[in-house]
Design a protein around this motif. Structure first.
Motif, PDB file in Angstrom:
ATOM      1  N   LEU A  44     -81.151 -99.387  13.011  1.00 59.23           N
ATOM      2  CA  LEU A  44     -81.408 -99.986  11.699  1.00 59.23           C
ATOM      3  C   LEU A  44     -82.153 -99.014  10.797  1.00 59.23           C
ATOM      4  CD1 LEU A  44     -80.966-102.543  10.101  1.00 59.23           C
ATOM      5  CD2 LEU A  44     -83.207-103.354  10.864  1.00 59.23           C
ATOM      6  N   VAL A  45     -83.156 -98.347  11.382  1.00 57.94           N
ATOM      7  CA  VAL A  45     -83.918 -97.398  10.571  1.00 57.94           C
ATOM      8  C   VAL A  45     -83.016 -96.278  10.056  1.00 57.94           C
ATOM      9  CG1 VAL A  45     -85.711 -95.632  10.666  1.00 57.94           C
ATOM     10  CG2 VAL A  45     -86.137 -97.886  11.639  1.00 57.94           C
ATOM     11  N   LEU A  46     -82.171 -95.753  10.957  1.00 57.41           N
ATOM     12  CA  LEU A  46     -81.247 -94.696  10.545  1.00 57.41           C
ATOM     13  C   LEU A  46     -80.308 -95.187   9.457  1.00 57.41           C
ATOM     14  CD1 LEU A  46     -80.389 -93.106  13.994  1.00 57.41           C
ATOM     15  CD2 LEU A  46     -81.533 -91.974  12.089  1.00 57.41           C
ATOM     16  N   ALA A  47     -79.843 -96.447   9.614  1.00 56.37           N
ATOM     17  CA  ALA A  47     -78.928 -97.011   8.618  1.00 56.37           C
ATOM     18  C   ALA A  47     -79.617 -97.125   7.264  1.00 56.37           C
ATOM     19  CB  ALA A  47     -78.430 -98.375   9.079  1.00 56.37           C
ATOM     20  N   LEU A  48     -80.870 -97.594   7.291  1.00 54.38           N
ATOM     21  CA  LEU A  48     -81.603 -97.715   6.032  1.00 54.38           C
ATOM     22  C   LEU A  48     -81.830 -96.332   5.413  1.00 54.38           C
ATOM     23  CD1 LEU A  48     -84.176-100.482   7.005  1.00 54.38           C
ATOM     24  CD2 LEU A  48     -82.335-100.675   5.309  1.00 54.38           C
ATOM     25  N   TRP A  49     -82.133 -95.374   6.292  1.00 56.54           N
ATOM     26  CA  TRP A  49     -82.359 -94.011   5.832  1.00 56.54           C
ATOM     27  C   TRP A  49     -81.111 -93.479   5.116  1.00 56.54           C
ATOM     28  CZ3 TRP A  49     -82.512 -88.963   9.093  1.00 56.54           C
ATOM     29  CH2 TRP A  49     -83.275 -87.993   8.430  1.00 56.54           C
ATOM     30  N   SER A  50     -79.941 -93.648   5.747  1.00 54.63           N
ATOM     31  CA  SER A  50     -78.736 -93.116   5.116  1.00 54.63           C
ATOM     32  C   SER A  50     -78.349 -93.948   3.896  1.00 54.63           C
ATOM     33  CB  SER A  50     -77.580 -93.038   6.109  1.00 54.63           C
ATOM     34  OG  SER A  50     -77.337 -94.291   6.673  1.00 54.63           O
ATOM     35  N   PHE A  51     -78.742 -95.246   3.900  1.00 50.57           N
ATOM     36  CA  PHE A  51     -78.452 -96.072   2.713  1.00 50.57           C
ATOM     37  C   PHE A  51     -79.227 -95.551   1.512  1.00 50.57           C
ATOM     38  CE2 PHE A  51     -78.991 -99.997   0.109  1.00 50.57           C
ATOM     39  CZ  PHE A  51     -77.647-100.175  -0.177  1.00 50.57           C
ATOM     40  N   VAL A  52     -80.511 -95.266   1.733  1.00 51.45           N
ATOM     41  CA  VAL A  52     -81.304 -94.682   0.652  1.00 51.45           C
ATOM     42  C   VAL A  52     -80.663 -93.365   0.201  1.00 51.45           C
ATOM     43  CG1 VAL A  52     -83.530 -93.637   0.075  1.00 51.45           C
ATOM     44  CG2 VAL A  52     -83.450 -95.758   1.384  1.00 51.45           C
ATOM     45  N   GLY A  53     -80.239 -92.565   1.175  1.00 51.04           N
ATOM     46  CA  GLY A  53     -79.604 -91.290   0.868  1.00 51.04           C
ATOM     47  C   GLY A  53     -78.378 -91.446  -0.008  1.00 51.04           C
ATOM     48  N   VAL A  54     -77.503 -92.368   0.383  1.00 53.90           N
ATOM     49  CA  VAL A  54     -76.252 -92.519  -0.368  1.00 53.90           C
ATOM     50  C   VAL A  54     -76.537 -93.081  -1.768  1.00 53.90           C
ATOM     51  CG1 VAL A  54     -75.523 -94.833   0.360  1.00 53.90           C
ATOM     52  CG2 VAL A  54     -73.811 -93.085  -0.070  1.00 53.90           C
ATOM     53  N   LEU A  55     -77.571 -93.932  -1.884  1.00 48.63           N
ATOM     54  CA  LEU A  55     -77.942 -94.426  -3.219  1.00 48.63           C
ATOM     55  C   LEU A  55     -78.407 -93.276  -4.106  1.00 48.63           C
ATOM     56  CD1 LEU A  55     -79.783 -97.843  -2.717  1.00 48.63           C
ATOM     57  CD2 LEU A  55     -77.449 -97.399  -3.513  1.00 48.63           C
ATOM     58  N   ILE A  56     -79.242 -92.390  -3.533  1.00 46.31           N
ATOM     59  CA  ILE A  56     -79.710 -91.245  -4.312  1.00 46.31           C
ATOM     60  C   ILE A  56     -78.517 -90.388  -4.751  1.00 46.31           C
ATOM     61  CG2 ILE A  56     -81.050 -89.103  -4.232  1.00 46.31           C
ATOM     62  CD1 ILE A  56     -82.945 -90.489  -2.268  1.00 46.31           C
ATOM     63  N   LEU A  57     -77.576 -90.201  -3.832  1.00 48.40           N
ATOM     64  CA  LEU A  57     -76.413 -89.378  -4.167  1.00 48.40           C
ATOM     65  C   LEU A  57     -75.595 -90.010  -5.290  1.00 48.40           C
ATOM     66  CD1 LEU A  57     -75.194 -88.163  -0.649  1.00 48.40           C
ATOM     67  CD2 LEU A  57     -76.473 -86.900  -2.369  1.00 48.40           C
ATOM     68  N   ILE A  58     -75.461 -91.344  -5.257  1.00 46.37           N
ATOM     69  CA  ILE A  58     -74.700 -92.025  -6.313  1.00 46.37           C
ATOM     70  C   ILE A  58     -75.421 -91.885  -7.654  1.00 46.37           C
ATOM     71  CG2 ILE A  58     -73.965 -94.289  -7.158  1.00 46.37           C
ATOM     72  CD1 ILE A  58     -73.382 -95.048  -4.225  1.00 46.37           C
ATOM     73  N   VAL A  59     -76.732 -92.140  -7.635  1.00 48.44           N
ATOM     74  CA  VAL A  59     -77.508 -92.015  -8.877  1.00 48.44           C
ATOM     75  C   VAL A  59     -77.413 -90.590  -9.426  1.00 48.44           C
ATOM     76  CG1 VAL A  59     -79.849 -92.033  -9.820  1.00 48.44           C
ATOM     77  CG2 VAL A  59     -79.098 -93.877  -8.309  1.00 48.44           C
ATOM     78  N   ARG A  60     -77.485 -89.614  -8.510  1.00 48.03           N
ATOM     79  CA  ARG A  60     -77.417 -88.209  -8.910  1.00 48.03           C
ATOM     80  C   ARG A  60     -76.072 -87.902  -9.570  1.00 48.03           C
ATOM     81  NH1 ARG A  60     -75.378 -83.817  -5.898  1.00 48.03           N
ATOM     82  NH2 ARG A  60     -76.293 -81.792  -6.415  1.00 48.03           N
ATOM     83  N   ARG A  61     -75.000 -88.408  -8.987  1.00 53.15           N
ATOM     84  CA  ARG A  61     -73.661 -88.178  -9.540  1.00 53.15           C
ATOM     85  C   ARG A  61     -73.549 -88.733 -10.951  1.00 53.15           C
ATOM     86  NH1 ARG A  61     -70.052 -84.655  -7.719  1.00 53.15           N
ATOM     87  NH2 ARG A  61     -70.707 -84.155  -5.618  1.00 53.15           N
ATOM     88  N   ILE A  62     -74.220 -89.873 -11.172  1.00 55.22           N
ATOM     89  CA  ILE A  62     -74.091 -90.521 -12.482  1.00 55.22           C
ATOM     90  C   ILE A  62     -75.054 -89.921 -13.507  1.00 55.22           C
ATOM     91  CG2 ILE A  62     -74.346 -92.713 -13.723  1.00 55.22           C
ATOM     92  CD1 ILE A  62     -73.557 -94.095 -11.063  1.00 55.22           C
ATOM     93  N   SER A  63     -76.287 -89.626 -13.060  1.00 56.55           N
ATOM     94  CA  SER A  63     -77.314 -89.332 -14.065  1.00 56.55           C
ATOM     95  C   SER A  63     -77.436 -87.848 -14.419  1.00 56.55           C
ATOM     96  CB  SER A  63     -78.678 -89.842 -13.571  1.00 56.55           C
ATOM     97  OG  SER A  63     -79.062 -89.125 -12.413  1.00 56.55           O
TER      98      SER A  63
END
Lengths: 231, 502
Positions: free
Chosen positions: A93-112
């Motif tokens: 679960l921790v790893l999943a949350l970690w990668s979820f935060v990661g993918v969110l940052i990547l999405i925000v980065r792509r957009i912003s």
């Protein structure tokens, strides 16, 4: 043909076919198009947080899924002690949350970030969104339908083996809640688009670097001789 | 002995006027493309200065090149395992800010602006995202120190130059710079090759050109970080690394690389060097002060029968051996020992060499007056005892070209000065006197050598500057297809030809 048949038999085989055939074709005949397409040169701060957490998190979790597929009995055995079960589940679960935060940052980065937008293809965005959905549905499954690491071995291990051995048993996944079904189906979507997107860079992970000599020197002339010998 | 041939370039820095013609020739030919705008496979730096990308010599920050560790050499960047672990984020990749964000100007504004009180201007826009930007850097913004001493003060090679000398260099009357043109050094022990996880970079054994196989490159960017000269660039558009190819398509047809051919000051020479590949690991692993000597030692004498036999055993043909015997590179590097590798302490064994520049006339300011620092009755202001008063400190040049070894640098400067003194006696005074002969003697040169150095420095023809071996491309073509059929297809080109018969 019902929906279950389409989603978990027909589509998986389409996805697998695309995955194998197009990946091999692209690797052999279109090698120049294969690249991890790094954008670190254009933006590095957000990438540091996004890329490292996403990649490492997702890599270990995928490895876990693979182990559950290959050694279901060992996993059940491991989980027979509650402490070990909790340890595995919490780690996952921790790893999943970690990668979820990661993918969110990547999405925000792509957009912003405008320089990153300039090198973003629609497929790049699509891949990120699908991955985000995949991780999200995984987290919901892990928290809402405990304990995944145990029931996976009874449902998904036999189902995935049935697909791989060409004796599909879609009835195994039919009674599952829709979030879990979505999680599985989403995987097949990712498999289908794998060879058409930047996901293909996964197959280029350069393990051979551990074994090759430091320096590479090529005699063009000798290659020519070899070519002559072949023709 | 494992004899291989290498195409090497010599840069005679005394002749470089810093005009950037080489950079522009290269840019027009190779890097005028999307994603490659910021790449300068050839660039010219003002020295003392910070270079391009800014402070590329700072290996404590960039981690380029090799370092001695234990008995052997280790990549400064990573171990093999670290290399694989850092694929997701390359911690030592330079930022675009270390180069500059490529820009152009919106020239259409000059024509399309509505009528108004002011003259319309073409505003600068980013070549990456097309938006207006404030330009805060460019490829040569440090040119002639860009109107500021900041560039010179941040030159790492000045670090151990005495404070007093540094202060003197700040005085306007003593301010001095020279120019340092740089291309890929096509190293014998390249750290870019060693750092590439995909194994996409390789060295051609025939002529030593280091190339990136763009089909193999997967954009892990380790080469960019590992090259201590920062001469591998990442194309942000194609997702592949690119670097100087030493204009091999030109060399293979007997033409000099674009940068060398276009050089206004004719500072560049090219020729074959024969070297012993077996000695590379040991030569790269000696103490700092011995690096130059070890480097010279692996360059082989092309007149030595043993070397010639070794070359032939490795398939190097007579044309290449003859070419190596006439090579200006061999003369400058080995015979006269005038040319040095740039930053040998990075231990990549570079194969492009520099003849260090002589300082301008030594001078001082007294009572606000500008005066030559010479004795009343001895106008030979260039004699060696003045080397320490030279406006470019010997220590500084040694930091650039001989890993800090001042002895090596003094020997070369003495030779260059002796040739100058000798030739001045000969052509201006009209007769060679004791002073000139003593100077030659002290520098370890014969009159014959001095004249040869003078001629190859000042009067060489294009054939003497560029001695290219026959590449025999026709034989390459013959091996795969009928040369006449090839001639008919040249210019059209197939990436994947139709196969309709065997």
């Amino acid at each position: 043909m019902d929906w279950n048949q389409f989603l978990f038999v027909i589509f998986p085989y389409m996805a697998l076919t695309l995955f194998v055939v197009v990946t091999v074709y692209r690797a052999i005949f279109r090698p120049f198009t294969i690249s991890s397409l790094s954008s670190q040169l254009l933006e590095r701060k957000q990438l540091f947080w996004g890329s490292i957490s996403f990649h490492n998190g997702i890599l270990i979790i995928l490895l876990g899924h693979l182990l559950a597929l290959l050694f279901p009995q060992s996993l059940v055995l491991w989980n027979s002690v509650p402490f070990r079960l909790y340890l595995l589940e919490v780690t996952g679960l921790v790893l999943a949350l970690w990668s979820f935060v990661g993918v969110l940052i990547l999405i925000v980065r792509r957009i912003s970030v405008s320089n990153i937008r300039a090198v973003t293809q629609p497929t790049d965005m699509g891949v990120l969104l699908l991955l985000m959905l995949s991780v999200l549905s995984g987290i919901i499954t892990a928290t809402g339908y405990r304990f995944g690491s145990t029931w996976f071995t009874g449902v998904f291990s036999p189902y995935l083996w049935s697909i791989l051995t060409f004796a599909p048993r879609p009835e195994l996944v039919a009674p599952l809640p829709w979030t879990i079904q979505f999680h599985a189906f989403n995987f097949f979507i990712l498999l289908a688009i794998f060879p058409f997107t930047r996901l293909i860079h996964i197959i280029t992970y350069p393990l051979s670097y551990l074994f090759r000599p430091w320096q590479i020197v090529i005699w063009v002339r000798e290659q020519r001789k070899q070519n002559e010998g072949r023709s | 002995m494992n004899v291989r041939a290498h195409m090497s370039m010599i840069f005679h820095l005394d002749k470089c006027i810093g005009c950037h013609t080489c950079s522009v020739a290269c840019k027009n030919l190779w890097t005028d493309r999307k994603g490659a705008e910021y790449m300068w496979w050839n660039n010219v730096e003002t020295r003392p200065g910070t270079g391009y990308p800014t402070q590329w010599e700072d290996q404590e920050y960039f981690k380029g090149g090799w370092e001695k560790k234990g008995k052997g050499l280790k990549l400064k960047l990573h171990s093999r395992l670290q290399g694989l672990a850092n694929l997701f984020f390359n911690h030592k990749l330079p930022d675009l800010k270390d180069y500059y964000e490529p820009f152009t100007f919106r020239y259409q504004d000059l024509f399309n602006s509505p009528e108004g009180k002011d003259q319309p201007t073409a505003i600068p826009i980013s070549m990456i995202n097309g938006k207006p930007i404030d330009i805060d850097g460019g490829p040569n913004w440090d040119d002639d120190l860009g109107g500021s001493g900041i560039y010179a003060n941040n030159d790492l090679n000045m670090a151990d130059v005495p404070e007093e000398t540094r202060q003197q260099m700040q005085e306007l009357e003593r301010l001095v710079f020279n120019y340092l043109p740089r291309i890929c050094n096509h190293c014998l022990n390249p750290s870019c090759v060693a750092a590439c996880p995909s194994g996409a970079i390789y060295k051609r054994a025939e002529d030593g050109v280091v190339l990136v196989n763009e089909n193999e490159c997967k954009a892990w960017r380790m080469c960019v970080a590992a090259c201590p000269y920062k001469k591998v660039y990442y194309n942000w558009n194609t997702g592949k690394s690119e670097k100087c190819i030493l204009c091999f398509p030109r060399m293979e047809t007997g033409q000099a690389p674009a940068c060398a051919h276009s050089c206004v000051g004719r500072i560049r020479y090219m020729g074959v060097l024969l070297y012993d590949a077996d000695q590379i690991p040991d030569a790269a692993n000696v103490a700092d002060e011995d690096l130059v000597e070890a480097h010279r030692a692996i360059i082989l004498d092309p007149f030595d029968p043993e070397v010639i036999a070794g070359a032939k055993a490795n398939g190097i043909d007579d044309g290449w051996i003859t070419s190596a015997q006439q090579s200006p590179a061999y003369k400058f590097v080995k015979e006269w020992k005038l040319a040095l590798p740039l930053h040998p302490e990075f231990r990549t064994m570079v194969m492009m060499y520099y003849i260090p520049p002589l300082s301008p006339v030594v001078s001082v300011t007294e009572n606000g007056l500008y005066q030559l620092d010479i004795e009343e009755n001895n106008h030979d202001f260039e004699i060696f005892k003045r080397l320490d008063a030279a406006r470019l400190p010997v220590k500084y040049l040694a930091n650039l070209f001989s890993a800090g070894n001042e002895t090596v640098m003094r020997e070369i400067l003495k030779k260059l000065l002796a040739v100058r003194v000798y030739m001045r006696r000969k052509t201006v005074v009209g007769k060679v006197d004791e002073v000139a002969l003593n100077a030659l003697d002290e520098a370890g040169l014969s009159e014959h050598q001095a004249i040869a150095i003078y001629k190859l420095t000042t009067l060489p023809t294009i054939e003497e500057r560029f001695v290219f071996p026959p590449y025999h491309r026709e034989m390459d073509i013959e091996a795969s297809m009928d040369p006449l059929a090839h001639k008919g297809e040249v210019g059209l080109g197939f990436i994947q030809p139709p196969k309709r018969s065997s």
